[in-house]
Scaffold this active site. Structure first.
Site, short mmCIF file in Angstrom:
data_model
loop_
_atom_site.label_atom_id
_atom_site.label_comp_id
_atom_site.label_asym_id
_atom_site.label_seq_id
_atom_site.Cartn_x
_atom_site.Cartn_y
_atom_site.Cartn_z
N LYS A 222 -47.98 23.83 67.63
CA LYS A 222 -49.28 23.28 67.26
C LYS A 222 -50.29 23.55 68.37
O LYS A 222 -49.97 23.33 69.55
CB LYS A 222 -49.17 21.76 67.03
CG LYS A 222 -48.22 21.39 65.89
CD LYS A 222 -48.88 21.63 64.53
CE LYS A 222 -47.93 21.29 63.40
NZ LYS A 222 -48.56 21.43 62.07
N ASP A 250 -50.37 27.01 64.90
CA ASP A 250 -50.96 26.22 63.81
C ASP A 250 -52.08 25.33 64.36
O ASP A 250 -51.82 24.48 65.21
CB ASP A 250 -49.85 25.35 63.18
CG ASP A 250 -50.33 24.58 61.96
OD1 ASP A 250 -51.54 24.63 61.65
OD2 ASP A 250 -49.48 23.94 61.30
N GLU A 276 -52.23 29.63 61.81
CA GLU A 276 -52.23 28.87 60.56
C GLU A 276 -53.40 27.90 60.54
O GLU A 276 -53.71 27.27 61.55
CB GLU A 276 -50.89 28.13 60.49
CG GLU A 276 -50.70 27.30 59.24
CD GLU A 276 -49.27 26.74 59.18
OE1 GLU A 276 -48.34 27.39 59.72
OE2 GLU A 276 -49.08 25.66 58.59
N GLU A 305 -51.43 24.81 52.83
CA GLU A 305 -50.92 23.46 52.62
C GLU A 305 -52.00 22.50 52.15
O GLU A 305 -51.70 21.48 51.54
CB GLU A 305 -50.23 22.92 53.88
CG GLU A 305 -51.18 22.59 55.01
CD GLU A 305 -50.45 22.15 56.28
OE1 GLU A 305 -49.78 23.00 56.89
OE2 GLU A 305 -50.54 20.98 56.65
N ASP A 328 -47.46 24.71 48.71
CA ASP A 328 -47.00 23.35 48.99
C ASP A 328 -46.54 22.75 47.66
O ASP A 328 -47.23 22.88 46.66
CB ASP A 328 -48.15 22.54 49.60
CG ASP A 328 -47.73 21.13 49.95
OD1 ASP A 328 -47.55 20.86 51.15
OD2 ASP A 328 -47.56 20.30 49.04
N HIS A 355 -45.13 25.92 53.03
CA HIS A 355 -45.30 24.76 53.88
C HIS A 355 -44.22 23.74 53.54
O HIS A 355 -43.93 23.50 52.37
CB HIS A 355 -46.68 24.13 53.64
CG HIS A 355 -46.87 22.80 54.32
ND1 HIS A 355 -47.08 21.64 53.61
CD2 HIS A 355 -46.87 22.46 55.63
CE1 HIS A 355 -47.21 20.64 54.47
NE2 HIS A 355 -47.08 21.10 55.69
#
Lengths: 443, 443
Positions: A222, A250, A276, A305, A328, A355
Site C-alpha cells: 500500500k 496500491d 492500483e 474494486e 469485484d 480484487h
C-alpha cells in the site's frame, strides 16, 4: 432445475472490528471494520436449502445497505426460483431498473451493493440446488444460457449477445483440460497481507519472511499517504523479495492525475508491475492519461474494486485506461454483471486480476476467476487473483490455498455461507463482540 | 458571521403521490412519487433560525437516503456553524471521505444524495443568518472565499484553485449590471410541464395551448419508449408551437449508443435543440459518440441530472460529450460541488441549463443559475433553466415565474424550507395522505 418459491429474505449487519489491528488500512481507509450486509434466502422447496449472499462494507454504512436490501426485497419475495433463473436477465433488469428505486442509483453505490448481496444469494442457492460449486455450474452452462443471464443494456456498442456467445463457443475446445489443470494446480494468487499501510516495518518484515517461506512470489504494498514512507517501505519489501519476484503497488485513490504520475515516477525504481487505483475510480480519462504517462516506465495501471458497473468497465477498456482489470464479486451486480465484464476484457485482450480480501471476497471471486480461465480467457498470462489472509475462519467453506494458488472449491454453492455462530457473535450492534466493544467505549 | 453549535439534525421521509396523475412520467420512470429526504438543522444560537435541506427522490428508497443522512449525522452534530463554513472545503471532504462510509459511495448514489441534503441545509442556514437569499450570498462573496468552499480533489488536472479565482475575479466587472438585469427581467426558463410521457394527446394539446398563452417559448417533450408514439407527439407539439419556438427532447437514458443515434435521426425533422439523457449517465464516451453523430443534424446532447459527481462532469467536458450541461441541486454535493462544475463549464465554454422539477429542484437551482449568470458565465446565450409547474405550493418561499423567467428570490436562505403542514401531511408512511392511500391499498 431450480425449484421453490422464495418465502423469506433477511439481511443482517455483521461487522468485524478489524480496525483494532490496522488490518486493511490504506491511504484512504485508515480504520476499516470489515463488514457485510449478509442476506439469507429461504424457499418452500422440500430440499430445505438456503441461499446466502454477501456484499462487502467497511463498518459504518452497513445498516444503509441492509435498508436498501429490504427496499429491494419485494422484487424477490414470492417469486419462483425457476422463474428467476429462467429469465435471469429480466430479473436482473427488474432489480436494477425499479422505476422509483433507480433514481437513488442507478446501478451504483448503496443500491447496487444491495443488489449484489441479493443476487449472490440467488446464485448460491441455485448452485446448491444443482449440487455444484458455482464455478462448475457456470463452466457446465451452454453459451446461450450463460449469455441470457447478462443485461447487455448500455454495453451493446462494445459487446453484443452474439459476440458473447461466440467467445464462449470458441472456448469450448480445451475446457476439459483447463478444468483438470485448475483442479490439480489451482489459480495463481498474490498476497496483500504483508504490507498494509498501518503495519510497522518490523511487522512488514516478519510477514514478508513468512510469506516467502509459504511459497508466495507476488506481493502488493500500500502506498500514497507519504512519499518518504513509501520509498522506505517499497525499498524494504523489494530487498526482501529480491529482483525477480513481482511487486504491485496500491494507492487506493489517493492522488489527482498529475500527482499520480509524479509519485510513480519516484517509485519506479522499485519495479512495480502495476499501480492500483492511482486516482478516482470514476475518472476513466484520468486513468487513460496515467496509463500513457507510465507506460514508458514499464508500469501498468490496475483498477476496478470501486468501479461501480459494467458501463465504467466498458469505457476503461475503450479508452485503454487500464492494463489489469480488477473485478469485484460484491460491488458489481453479482455473477450476472461480472460475466459481461469478463467477456469485454476478453474481447479487448486485457487480463483480469480480481480484487479480493475484505470479508468473503476471496471465497466468492475465486469461482469467477476459475470460470474465467476455463471458459473465457483460457490463459494465465499476466493473471493472478488477490489473496488476503483474514476472516476466512468465519466461513463454512473457506478458501483453500496451496503453493500460493487458489484450489477450486468442491462444495456446492458460491462459498458465501458464514458460520451461524460468527453471524450471531459479530452482528452489529447486538452481537456479543459489539456489545462488549461498545460498552467499553461508553456507547 | 455564521453562529451557533449544531444541536439537532433530523431527516424526514416526505412523499407526494404524483404517480396517481402520471405527472413526471418518462421512458424509465413510469410511476414516480416525487419525494424528498428532508433535513432540518438546529443550533443553540439565540436567533432561533433553522436550516432546511432537501434531496430529491422518486418514492421508494427515500427511507434508504434518510438512513444515510443519519449515518452522516455524527459529522455535523456538535459542530460550530462558523467552523463548518469557515473551512467549508475541509467539512465537505470530511462528509464525503469518511474512512468507512466512503466505501458505499464514494461521492455517488445514496450517500451522495444524503450529503447533498445535509449541505443544502447548511447553506440555507448560513444564508438565513446572513439575511440574504443564497444567490446573493454567493454573488457577494469574494473569489478566494468562494473557491475555498470547493474540493478540487480529482479535478485539479482541469481546474485549479488559482484558475477558479481568476475566472471569478475577471467577472467582477459588470456584476452590478447583471444583478440589476436579473432583478428586473429574471432568468429565462423552459417548460417540461406539457409533455410527460403518460399524458394523453388531448392533455398535451391543452397544456401546450395554456403555456403558449402564458408566454412560454421553449418546450421539452419526453421521448424514447415507442418510436411511432414519439413521431406523433413530437409532430403535434411542433405544429402547436410553430417553427420558431424551441423544442427539446428527453429520452431519460432509454437507449444504447447506436439506438440513440438511429432514433434521433428519425426525430430530427422536428428540429430539436437537444436530446437529453440519450443513454446511461455513466457513459461519457457514449455521449461523446452520440454528440459526434448528431452534430451534422444540428442536434446537441444534454445531460447531467443523474451525473453523480464533478469527476463525471469533468470528463464529459474533456471528451466534448455534451453541448448543454445540466446541473442538479440535489444530486451533486450541494452548492460546493456545483460551484466547481459551473467553473469547469465556463472554462470549456459550455452553457449550463439546469435540471429542475421534482420537489423543490426549481426552488433551489434558480439560486445557482442566477449566481452563475452574475458571477461566472456572464452570458444568457444558449442558456435557460428547466421549469415544472408542480408541488411549489408546499414550499414556504415558492419560485416566482414572470414572462417565462425565474425572478430572483428575495427571502433569506436557499428556498428549501417546506410548509410545516405539508411535511406533516405527506410524511411517509404516517402522514394523513399516506395513511389513507395505504389503507385503500389494503396495506
Amino acid at each position: 432445475m431450480a425449484r421453490g418459491r422464495v418465502t423469506r429474505l433477511t439481511a443482517c449487519d455483521v461487522r468485524f472490528p478489524t480496525s483494532l489491528g490496522a488490518h486493511g488500512s490504506d491511504a484512504m481507509h485508515t480504520d476499516p471494520d470489515y463488514s457485510t450486509a449478509y442476506v439469507t434466502l429461504e424457499t418452500d422447496a422440500e430440499d430445505g436449502l438456503k441461499g446466502y449472499g454477501i456484499t462487502f462494507t467497511l463498518g459504518k454504512g452497513t445498516e444503509v445497505v441492509v435498508c436498501a436490501v429490504n427496499a429491494l426485497a419485494p422484487h424477490v419475495l414470492n417469486k419462483d426460483l425457476g422463474d428467476i433463473v429462467g429469465d435471469f436477465r429480466g430479473f436482473y433488469r427488474q432489480l436494477t431498473s425499479d422505476s422509483q428505486l433507480r433514481w437513488i442509483g442507478p446501478e451504483k453505490g448503496v443500491v447496487h451493493l444491495a443488489t449484489a448481496a441479493i443476487l449472490n444469494a440467488v446464485w448460491d442457492l441455485w448452485a446448491k440446488q444443482e449440487g455444484k460449486p458455482l464455478w462448475k455450474l457456470l463452466v457446465d452452462m451452454d453459451p446461450r444460457t450463460l449469455s441470457s443471464c447478462i443485461d447487455f443494456r448500455y454495453i451493446s456498442d462494445v459487446l453484443t449477445e452474439e459476440e458473447a456467445c461466440e467467445i464462449l463457443q470458441k472456448n469450448q475446445a480445451g475446457k476439459k483440460e483447463r478444468e483438470a489443470q485448475m483442479l490439480t494446480q489451482g489459480y495463481p494468487a498474490y498476497t496483500t497481507s504483508c504490507a498494509w499501510l498501518g503495519y510497522s516495518d518490523d511487522r512488514l518484515k516478519q510477514l514478508c519472511t513468512e510469506a516467502l517461506k509459504g511459497g508466495w512470489t507476488r506481493f502488493k504494498v500500500k502506498v500514497g499517504a507519504d512519499m518518504q514512507d513509501d520509498v522506505r517501505r517499497c525499498g524494504l519489501i523489494r530487498d526482501m523479495i529480491g529482483p525477480e519476484k513481482t511487486l504491485m503497488m496500491d494507492a487506493n485513490q489517493r492522488w489527482d492525475v498529475p500527482e499520480a504520475v509524479e509519485w510513480m515516477a519516484r517509485l519506479a525504481e522499485f519495479k512495480p508491475l502495476w499501480i492500483e487505483e492511482p486516482t478516482s475510480p470514476d475518472d476513466i480519462l484520468g486513468h487513460a492519461a496515467i496509463s500513457r504517462a507510465l507506460a514508458p516506465l514499464g508500469i501498468g495501471v490496475a483498477t476496478g474494486e470501486q468501479c461501480h458497473n459494467r458501463v465504467i468497465f466498458k469505457q476503461l477498456l475503450q479508452a485503454r485506461a487500464l492494463q489489469f482489470l480488477q473485478i469485484d464479486s460484491c460491488r458489481l451486480g453479482s455473477v450476472n454483471e461480472n460475466l459481461s465484464v469478463l467477456l469485454m476484457a476478453k474481447k479487448f485482450g486485457i487480463p483480469v486480476c480480481p480484487h479480493a480480501g475484505g470479508v468473503g471476497l476471496c471465497e466468492l471471486v475465486q469461482h469467477l476467476i476459475i470460470f474465467d480461465f476455463i471458459s473465457v480467457s483460457a490463459s494465465l498470462e499476466n493473471r493472478m487473483c488477490e489473496y488476503v489472509d483474514h476472516l476466512h475462519e468465519h466461513f463454512k467453506y473457506p478458501v483453500l490455498i496451496q503453493k500460493a494458488c487458489y484450489l477450486p472449491p468442491k462444495d456446492a454453492g458460491y462459498s458465501t455461507e458464514m458460520k451461524e455462530e460468527s453471524v450471531k457473535k459479530y452482528q452489529y450492534p447486538d452481537g456479543d463482540v459489539w456489545r462488549k466493544l461498545l460498552a467499553a467505549q461508553g456507547k
